[in-house]
Design a protein around this motif. Structure first.
Motif, mmCIF file in Angstrom:
data_model
loop_
_atom_site.group_PDB
_atom_site.id
_atom_site.type_symbol
_atom_site.label_atom_id
_atom_site.label_comp_id
_atom_site.label_asym_id
_atom_site.label_seq_id
_atom_site.Cartn_x
_atom_site.Cartn_y
_atom_site.Cartn_z
ATOM 1 N N ARG A 1 0.802 -1.231 0.000
ATOM 2 C CA ARG A 1 0.000 0.000 0.000
ATOM 3 C C ARG A 1 0.829 1.271 0.000
ATOM 4 O O ARG A 1 0.328 2.341 -0.325
ATOM 5 C CB ARG A 1 -0.963 -0.002 1.163
ATOM 6 N N PRO B 1 -6.670 2.650 -3.268
ATOM 7 C CA PRO B 1 -7.417 1.477 -2.810
ATOM 8 C C PRO B 1 -8.677 1.278 -3.657
ATOM 9 O O PRO B 1 -9.415 2.230 -3.940
ATOM 10 C CB PRO B 1 -7.746 1.814 -1.359
ATOM 11 N N LEU C 1 -11.362 -0.806 -3.028
ATOM 12 C CA LEU C 1 -12.626 -0.988 -2.313
ATOM 13 C C LEU C 1 -13.453 0.295 -2.261
ATOM 14 O O LEU C 1 -14.645 0.274 -2.602
ATOM 15 C CB LEU C 1 -12.364 -1.553 -0.916
ATOM 16 N N THR D 1 -14.792 -5.078 -5.106
ATOM 17 C CA THR D 1 -14.505 -6.056 -4.073
ATOM 18 C C THR D 1 -13.608 -7.129 -4.684
ATOM 19 O O THR D 1 -13.425 -7.182 -5.899
ATOM 20 C CB THR D 1 -15.798 -6.693 -3.526
ATOM 21 N N SER D 2 -13.061 -7.971 -3.830
ATOM 22 C CA SER D 2 -12.158 -9.019 -4.294
ATOM 23 C C SER D 2 -12.061 -10.102 -3.242
ATOM 24 O O SER D 2 -12.286 -9.848 -2.058
ATOM 25 C CB SER D 2 -10.766 -8.430 -4.549
ATOM 26 N N TYR E 1 -9.413 -11.057 -2.243
ATOM 27 C CA TYR E 1 -8.228 -10.663 -1.488
ATOM 28 C C TYR E 1 -8.544 -9.646 -0.392
ATOM 29 O O TYR E 1 -7.640 -9.151 0.269
ATOM 30 C CB TYR E 1 -7.144 -10.115 -2.421
ATOM 31 N N VAL E 2 -9.826 -9.337 -0.211
ATOM 32 C CA VAL E 2 -10.261 -8.413 0.841
ATOM 33 C C VAL E 2 -11.305 -9.121 1.686
ATOM 34 O O VAL E 2 -12.360 -9.494 1.182
ATOM 35 C CB VAL E 2 -10.854 -7.114 0.239
ATOM 36 N N ARG E 3 -10.991 -9.309 2.948
ATOM 37 C CA ARG E 3 -11.945 -9.935 3.871
ATOM 38 C C ARG E 3 -12.898 -8.857 4.404
ATOM 39 O O ARG E 3 -12.467 -7.744 4.694
ATOM 40 C CB ARG E 3 -11.197 -10.586 5.026
ATOM 41 N N HIS F 1 -7.871 -3.431 3.485
ATOM 42 C CA HIS F 1 -8.175 -3.497 2.058
ATOM 43 C C HIS F 1 -7.211 -2.671 1.205
ATOM 44 O O HIS F 1 -7.244 -2.742 -0.019
ATOM 45 C CB HIS F 1 -9.600 -3.008 1.801
ATOM 46 N N GLU F 2 -6.334 -1.912 1.833
ATOM 47 C CA GLU F 2 -5.511 -0.947 1.105
ATOM 48 C C GLU F 2 -4.538 -1.603 0.130
ATOM 49 O O GLU F 2 -4.028 -0.950 -0.775
ATOM 50 C CB GLU F 2 -4.742 -0.053 2.074
ATOM 51 N N PHE G 1 -5.328 -3.926 -2.024
ATOM 52 C CA PHE G 1 -6.075 -4.200 -3.258
ATOM 53 C C PHE G 1 -6.316 -2.848 -3.921
ATOM 54 O O PHE G 1 -7.059 -2.021 -3.411
ATOM 55 C CB PHE G 1 -7.378 -4.916 -2.909
ATOM 56 N N HIS H 1 -17.197 -7.196 -8.438
ATOM 57 C CA HIS H 1 -16.268 -8.121 -7.797
ATOM 58 C C HIS H 1 -15.159 -8.497 -8.786
ATOM 59 O O HIS H 1 -15.437 -8.951 -9.890
ATOM 60 C CB HIS H 1 -16.995 -9.378 -7.322
#
Length: 185
Positions: free
Chosen positions: A129, A139, A141, A146-147, A149-151, A156-157, A159, A175
């Motif tokens: 990041r 970022p 998000l 969404t991905s 790779y992001v919970r 999320h930074e 992604f 997504h």
């Protein structure tokens, strides 16, 4: 801070960026494994090549010495209405002896230029990041993506997305799915 493209040209005037060629692959496999300290990313690249899923692969050279590589594959973005495809950067690797000298930056700048010229509107990645914002990445998000790779509720930074064509960020949401080979890394 990384060098910009003109500063890099002055500091490493003989650095060349070109497309990967078949004879580069064995050396790239070793370079990528050394850069990551493991072979997972090198095997990822092998699988992307085997499945004809590499959109673009740039290499950095000084003379005949391969110093780095940046690979690009397509992601799919699905919303409720359609599926669209955009490129994603990764993996990117620089030989350990040449890291922190602007070679990774040169590879990213070359990729951004090539993908803009090819008419792509967005470029995604999962990465550090603090490193990628210098190239315009933000970022993803908060931009509506969404991905896997992001919970939910998590960081999320890492992604990120960069707009390659004006207005492209406002024209896509959904997504983002990377090639299935990325799940093995």
């Amino acid at each position: 801070m990384a060098l910009n493209s003109s500063e890099l040209a002055a500091s490493l005037p003989n650095l060349r960026i070109r497309r990967e060629e078949p004879h580069d692959i064995p050396q790239l496999h070793a370079l990528v494994a050394a850069a990551f300290g493991r072979a997972d990313e090198a095997r990822l690249l092998d699988r992307l090549r085997d499945e004809d899923a590499l959109l673009l692969s740039h290499v950095a050279l000084l003379g005949d010495e391969l110093l780095g590589q940046a690979a690009y594959s397509l992601v799919s973005i699905s919303d409720d209405e359609r599926v669209r495809h955009f490129p994603a950067l990764g993996p990117i690797a620089v030989s350990p002896a040449w890291q922190r000298q602007g070679i990774g930056s040169a590879l990213v700048w070359a990729g951004l230029a090539a993908l803009r010229a090819a008419g792509y509107g967005l470029l995604f990645l999962v990465g550090h990041r603090d490193y990628y914002p210098r190239f315009g990445f933000v970022p993803a998000l908060p931009q509506g993506f969404t991905s896997d790779y992001v919970r939910p509720g998590g960081a999320h930074e890492h992604f990120m997305v960069v707009e390659l064509a004006d207005g492209a960020l406002g024209a896509a949401r959904g997504h983002v799915r990377f090639h299935s080979a990325f799940a093995e890394v």
